[in-house]
Design a protein around this motif. Structure first.
Motif, PDB file in Angstrom:
ATOM      1  N   LEU A 132       0.845  -1.192   0.000  1.00 10.10           N
ATOM      2  CA  LEU A 132       0.000   0.000   0.000  1.00 10.10           C
ATOM      3  C   LEU A 132       0.878   1.240   0.000  1.00 10.10           C
ATOM      4  N   VAL A 133       0.525   2.196  -0.847  1.00 13.83           N
ATOM      5  CA  VAL A 133       1.318   3.413  -1.033  1.00 13.83           C
ATOM      6  C   VAL A 133       0.393   4.620  -0.924  1.00 13.83           C
ATOM      7  N   GLY A 134       0.880   5.702  -0.322  1.00 13.02           N
ATOM      8  CA  GLY A 134       0.046   6.873  -0.060  1.00 13.02           C
ATOM      9  C   GLY A 134      -0.026   7.889  -1.184  1.00 13.02           C
ATOM     10  N   SER A 135       0.359   7.512  -2.386  1.00 10.17           N
ATOM     11  CA  SER A 135       0.338   8.447  -3.520  1.00 10.17           C
ATOM     12  C   SER A 135      -1.042   9.044  -3.725  1.00 10.17           C
ATOM     13  N   GLY A 136      -1.084  10.322  -4.060  1.00  2.00           N
ATOM     14  CA  GLY A 136      -2.326  11.010  -4.361  1.00  2.00           C
ATOM     15  C   GLY A 136      -2.895  11.824  -3.217  1.00  2.00           C
ATOM     16  N   ALA A 137      -2.432  11.578  -1.995  1.00  2.57           N
ATOM     17  CA  ALA A 137      -2.974  12.323  -0.855  1.00  2.57           C
ATOM     18  C   ALA A 137      -2.563  13.790  -0.904  1.00  2.57           C
ATOM     19  N   ASP A 138      -1.311  14.064  -1.205  1.00  2.00           N
ATOM     20  CA  ASP A 138      -0.833  15.452  -1.223  1.00  2.00           C
ATOM     21  C   ASP A 138      -1.467  16.254  -2.345  1.00  2.00           C
ATOM     22  N   GLU A 139      -1.600  15.632  -3.522  1.00  2.00           N
ATOM     23  CA  GLU A 139      -2.177  16.342  -4.653  1.00  2.00           C
ATOM     24  C   GLU A 139      -3.627  16.735  -4.381  1.00  2.00           C
ATOM     25  N   GLN A 140      -4.382  15.854  -3.742  1.00  2.00           N
ATOM     26  CA  GLN A 140      -5.810  16.102  -3.547  1.00  2.00           C
ATOM     27  C   GLN A 140      -6.138  16.902  -2.296  1.00  2.00           C
ATOM     28  N   CYS A 141      -5.181  16.976  -1.363  1.00  2.00           N
ATOM     29  CA  CYS A 141      -5.485  17.629  -0.080  1.00  2.00           C
ATOM     30  C   CYS A 141      -4.519  18.760   0.254  1.00  2.00           C
ATOM     31  N   ALA A 142      -3.854  19.316  -0.761  1.00  2.43           N
ATOM     32  CA  ALA A 142      -2.990  20.489  -0.593  1.00  2.43           C
ATOM     33  C   ALA A 142      -1.849  20.220   0.384  1.00  2.43           C
ATOM     34  N   GLY A 143      -1.051  19.196   0.072  1.00  2.31           N
ATOM     35  CA  GLY A 143       0.035  18.830   0.964  1.00  2.31           C
ATOM     36  C   GLY A 143       1.391  19.373   0.597  1.00  2.31           C
ATOM     37  N   TYR A 144       1.535  19.965  -0.584  1.00  2.00           N
ATOM     38  CA  TYR A 144       2.839  20.440  -1.031  1.00  2.00           C
ATOM     39  C   TYR A 144       3.060  21.911  -0.669  1.00  2.00           C
ATOM     40  N   GLY A 145       4.332  22.271  -0.525  1.00  2.00           N
ATOM     41  CA  GLY A 145       4.664  23.653  -0.220  1.00  2.00           C
ATOM     42  C   GLY A 145       4.195  24.614  -1.289  1.00  2.00           C
ATOM     43  N   ARG A 146       4.223  24.184  -2.539  1.00  2.00           N
ATOM     44  CA  ARG A 146       3.790  25.069  -3.626  1.00  2.00           C
ATOM     45  C   ARG A 146       2.304  25.399  -3.525  1.00  2.00           C
ATOM     46  N   HIS A 147       1.532  24.517  -2.881  1.00  2.42           N
ATOM     47  CA  HIS A 147       0.111  24.825  -2.672  1.00  2.42           C
ATOM     48  C   HIS A 147      -0.046  26.022  -1.748  1.00  2.42           C
ATOM     49  N   ARG A 148       0.765  26.063  -0.708  1.00  2.00           N
ATOM     50  CA  ARG A 148       0.718  27.196   0.219  1.00  2.00           C
ATOM     51  C   ARG A 148       1.132  28.483  -0.494  1.00  2.00           C
ATOM     52  N   THR A 149       2.140  28.372  -1.355  1.00  2.00           N
ATOM     53  CA  THR A 149       2.588  29.542  -2.110  1.00  2.00           C
ATOM     54  C   THR A 149       1.484  30.059  -3.031  1.00  2.00           C
ATOM     55  N   LYS A 150       0.842  29.153  -3.743  1.00  3.22           N
ATOM     56  CA  LYS A 150      -0.246  29.548  -4.642  1.00  3.22           C
ATOM     57  C   LYS A 150      -1.394  30.190  -3.872  1.00  3.22           C
ATOM     58  N   TYR A 151      -1.706  29.642  -2.722  1.00  2.00           N
ATOM     59  CA  TYR A 151      -2.786  30.192  -1.907  1.00  2.00           C
ATOM     60  C   TYR A 151      -2.425  31.589  -1.413  1.00  2.00           C
ATOM     61  N   ARG A 152      -1.169  31.774  -1.008  1.00  2.00           N
ATOM     62  CA  ARG A 152      -0.722  33.067  -0.508  1.00  2.00           C
ATOM     63  C   ARG A 152      -0.803  34.128  -1.604  1.00  2.00           C
ATOM     64  N   VAL A 153      -0.488  33.739  -2.828  1.00  2.00           N
ATOM     65  CA  VAL A 153      -0.448  34.698  -3.933  1.00  2.00           C
ATOM     66  C   VAL A 153      -1.829  34.919  -4.561  1.00  2.00           C
ATOM     67  N   GLY A 154      -2.572  33.817  -4.762  1.00  2.00           N
ATOM     68  CA  GLY A 154      -3.814  33.929  -5.523  1.00  2.00           C
ATOM     69  C   GLY A 154      -5.059  33.461  -4.829  1.00  2.00           C
ATOM     70  N   GLY A 155      -4.977  33.104  -3.555  1.00  2.00           N
ATOM     71  CA  GLY A 155      -6.169  32.730  -2.806  1.00  2.00           C
ATOM     72  C   GLY A 155      -6.696  31.353  -3.172  1.00  2.00           C
ATOM     73  N   TRP A 156      -7.967  31.130  -2.840  1.00  2.00           N
ATOM     74  CA  TRP A 156      -8.577  29.820  -3.010  1.00  2.00           C
ATOM     75  C   TRP A 156      -8.637  29.374  -4.463  1.00  2.00           C
ATOM     76  N   VAL A 157      -8.936  30.279  -5.366  1.00  2.00           N
ATOM     77  CA  VAL A 157      -9.047  29.912  -6.785  1.00  2.00           C
ATOM     78  C   VAL A 157      -7.704  29.443  -7.318  1.00  2.00           C
TER      79      VAL A 157
END
Length: 668
Positions: free
Chosen positions: A519-544
């Motif tokens: 069993l491998v946990g692939s896909g959790a970060d992509e679907q639930c905003a687990g990467y650092g770049r997600h935080r960056t995108k949110y900081r710059v452009g909000g929820w959209v």
């Protein structure tokens, strides 16, 4: 897990994405015989994925579509038989037998002449009995298909209506729930079908004809002989007018990841349907649309509720410590000791939100589907009479995703089995993932003390992995960056399961996991905003902006992650299963408002993957629910060791953007 391949070759036969595009190749001469990978090399590479059986089946077709002969072929030689103008299709199948009451060898050849090689599991869409084999059941469904799906290819010829004869091949494949890649020969229509599921969870590589090798080849993995050289071989003009997904793959390297989808090549009456060129006969590769509307919804990955309205703030409630929490997770401290999960809504405390409950149930069902052992597999295990045998293992960092999988597996797997937790480290006991795995083991023992948990510590030194690194380089191909290689090595070593275990008596002993399902946990970060770049995108452009970045991650996961990871893990004759990428899990997460999935106004380890952190709390995993995200290359510290080895230091590597540097461009 299986390894599949096809070699399509013929006298001056050229396979191209479209006839319009192929017309541009008139200035390129294609040789009569392939000069690249041999059938023997393909078989050797595929055998590692499917060690239980290996088979080959050849078909020879005349230019008018008649079959000159068929058979398994000899063990040597790759030439085309059947005389001048013949086309040869060579199917190869290597099988890892996990499902079905009796062993099954591939390729499967029906009395009708249809041929199937299949790598995948079917968890829904096609009825399969507990003791039935997926490949046999799929072939039975495909046998009843009509040729309606070919109308777009051959509009001048009438085909039976699928409403009176049966479904089309794209309709059957679109209904499959689960990961798959396949190659299928439909004899009555002389059509070759191939493809991979919508999220690319099973690898399938394609070699498009080039001046150096005119054959069309599909394979689960690249043999080492052709993965060391990733230089581009261009065929001028092939991308003009072609399918955009396919055309982007034409001129990069010998092998490319086949984009997700369903494709066919129509070989009936080649003298009429193929575009005649001075240099050869050109046949088209056509891509078909998915026919299942629910699958289209998942592929588009569109979420209805993205931006919180004033009446539904993303963070509005206060707990006992006056910490801001989103409305989805109020009063969860009252249930921190809830270690058992009710399957019915009424079994859960009222304070648990419907969203967390839905995700928990979807994940549990996903794990259950992927860990049911049928009679054949369990029977083989019982013959070994080892009370500590572990049929299913987890690639285990001790982080949030792997801890959730471990807790759910504990609920789904018979208590008589041990669960192996496979953890890799390039810095002994000091690597972050080793530290968290030891803490995670203690937490799992606390919530399930009767389960036998076995943490397998896989320790290695990058400096001692010359041959292994070269082998993994062939597995990740056509991926070729240092980041890909680092991840690939870590996954390959972890899947091998060869490490050390600390016994209950304090004695440390050598152990190699025999688990064939991981069993491998692939896909959790992509679907639930687990990467650092997600935080960056949110900081710059909000929820959209955050939503757009997450959609991009999911839609490109087939190319960036899944094929590479599948090839590295399955090289040990083991099968990777991805519960977070189950269709129903994806659907469930998309139906939940984005602000309940993540709240990136909160710090790392709290706001990212927030809904999964609440699922972890519901499972009794209090400590794991606060762990920050660490990618395997950093948690195992292979990235640090690779940076020192190849760039001199971490600082130099960061300055050179080491992760995206191609390995073959440096002295590796």
């Amino acid at each position: 897990m299986c390894g599949i391949a096809l070699v399509l070759s013929g006298d001056q036969l050229v396979v191209a994405p479209s006839t319009a595009a192929a017309a541009a190749t008139s200035g390129t001469r294609f040789p009569d015989e392939g000069e690249g990978v041999s059938v023997g090399e393909l078989e050797e590479a595929l055998r590692r994925r499917g060690p239980d059986s290996l088979g080959r089946h050849r078909l020879h077709l005349c230019a008018d579509g008649t079959i000159l002969g068929d058979g398994t072929g000899s063990d040597h030689g790759d030439g085309v038989g059947g005389g001048a103008g013949a086309t040869e299709l060579c199917f190869i199948g290597a099988t890892l037998q996990l499902r079905g009451a009796e062993p099954v060898s591939q390729p499967l050849v029906a009395q009708s002449g249809n041929v199937l090689v299949y790598n995948g599991e079917i968890y829904g869409g096609i009825d399969i009995g507990k003791d039935q084999n997926d490949t046999q059941s799929l072939l039975s469904s495909l046998e009843s298909c009509c040729s309606c799906g070919l109308r777009a290819v051959d509009s001048d010829e009438a085909y039976p209506c699928c409403e009176t004869v049966g479904k089309s091949v794209p309709q059957v494949l679109s209904t499959i729930k689960g990961p798959w890649a396949l190659i299928y020969w439909q004899a009555d229509s002389k059509t070759l079908w191939f493809g991979r599921d919508a999220f690319g969870r099973r690898s399938l590589l394609v070699h498009w004809p080039t001046p150096d090798d005119s054959r069309f080849i599909l394979s689960s993995v690249s043999p080492p002989s052709l993965s060391g050289n990733n230089s581009a071989t261009e065929v001028t003009g092939l991308e003009s007018g072609a399918d955009p997904d396919i055309s982007g793959c034409i001129k990069v390297s010998y092998w490319e990841e086949l984009p997700c989808g369903i494709y066919n090549i129509h070989l009936k009456r080649l003298e009429n349907t193929a575009t005649c060129m001075e240099e050869g006969r050109v046949v088209e590769v056509r891509k078909h649309d998915w026919t299942d509307s629910s699958l289209h919804t998942l592929i588009r990955w569109e979420r209805k509720s993205i931006v919180p309205t004033p009446s539904v703030p993303s963070s509005s409630s206060v707990d006992e410590d006056n910490q801001q929490l989103s409305p989805s997770f109020r009063n969860l401290r009252k249930v921190e000791d809830s270690t058992s999960i009710g399957l019915e809504k009424g079994d859960l405390p009222n304070c648990i939100t419907q969203s967390v409950h839905r995700v928990l149930i979807a994940l549990r069902e996903s794990v259950m589907l992927r860990t049911n052992m049928n009679r054949l597999y369990e029977g083989d295990l019982n013959k070994l009479k080892d009370e500590e045998l572990a049929p299913i293992a987890i690639l285990f960092s001790g982080g949030l995703d792997s801890m959730i999988l471990a807790a759910l597996l504990d609920q789904c797997l018979d208590s008589k089995w041990t669960i192996d937790l496979l953890n890799v480290s390039f810095d002994g006991q000091l690597a972050p993932d080793r530290v968290s795995s030891l803490a995670g083991l203690k937490e799992l023992q606390r919530i399930s003390p009767l389960r036998r948990w076995r943490l397998v510590e896989i320790d290695t030194d990058l400096a001692n992995l010359k041959g292994e690194s070269e082998h993994v380089m062939s597995l990740i191909h056509p991926s070729n960056t240092y980041m890909d290689l680092n991840i690939g090595i870590a996954l390959w070593l972890a899947a091998g399961g060869d490490g050390w275990v600390n016994g209950q008596d304090g004695h440390r002993y050598k152990y190699k996991s025999t688990s064939r399902v991981l069993l491998v946990g692939s896909g959790a970060d992509e679907q639930c905003a687990g990467y650092g770049r997600h935080r960056t995108k949110y900081r710059v452009g909000g929820w959209v902006s955050l939503d757009a970045e997450m959609r991009l991650d999911v839609q490109r996961i087939w190319k960036r992650n899944m094929g590479r990871d599948d090839r590295c893990i399955s090289d040990h004759g083991k099968e990777a299963r991805f519960p977070f990428l189950d269709e129903n899990v994806i659907k469930t997460l998309l139906e939940i408002p984005l602000w309940e999935i993540a709240n990136l106004d909160e710090p790392a380890g709290k706001g990212d993957k927030k809904i999964l952190r609440e699922v972890a709390k519901l499972l009794g995993l209090q400590e794991a629910s606060f762990l920050p995200k660490r990618a395997i290359q950093f948690g195992s510290r292979i990235a640090r060791e690779s940076n020192r080895k190849n760039f001199g230091s971490n600082r130099a590597a960061n300055q050179a953007s080491a992760g995206s540097v191609e390995v073959h461009k440096r002295n590796h």
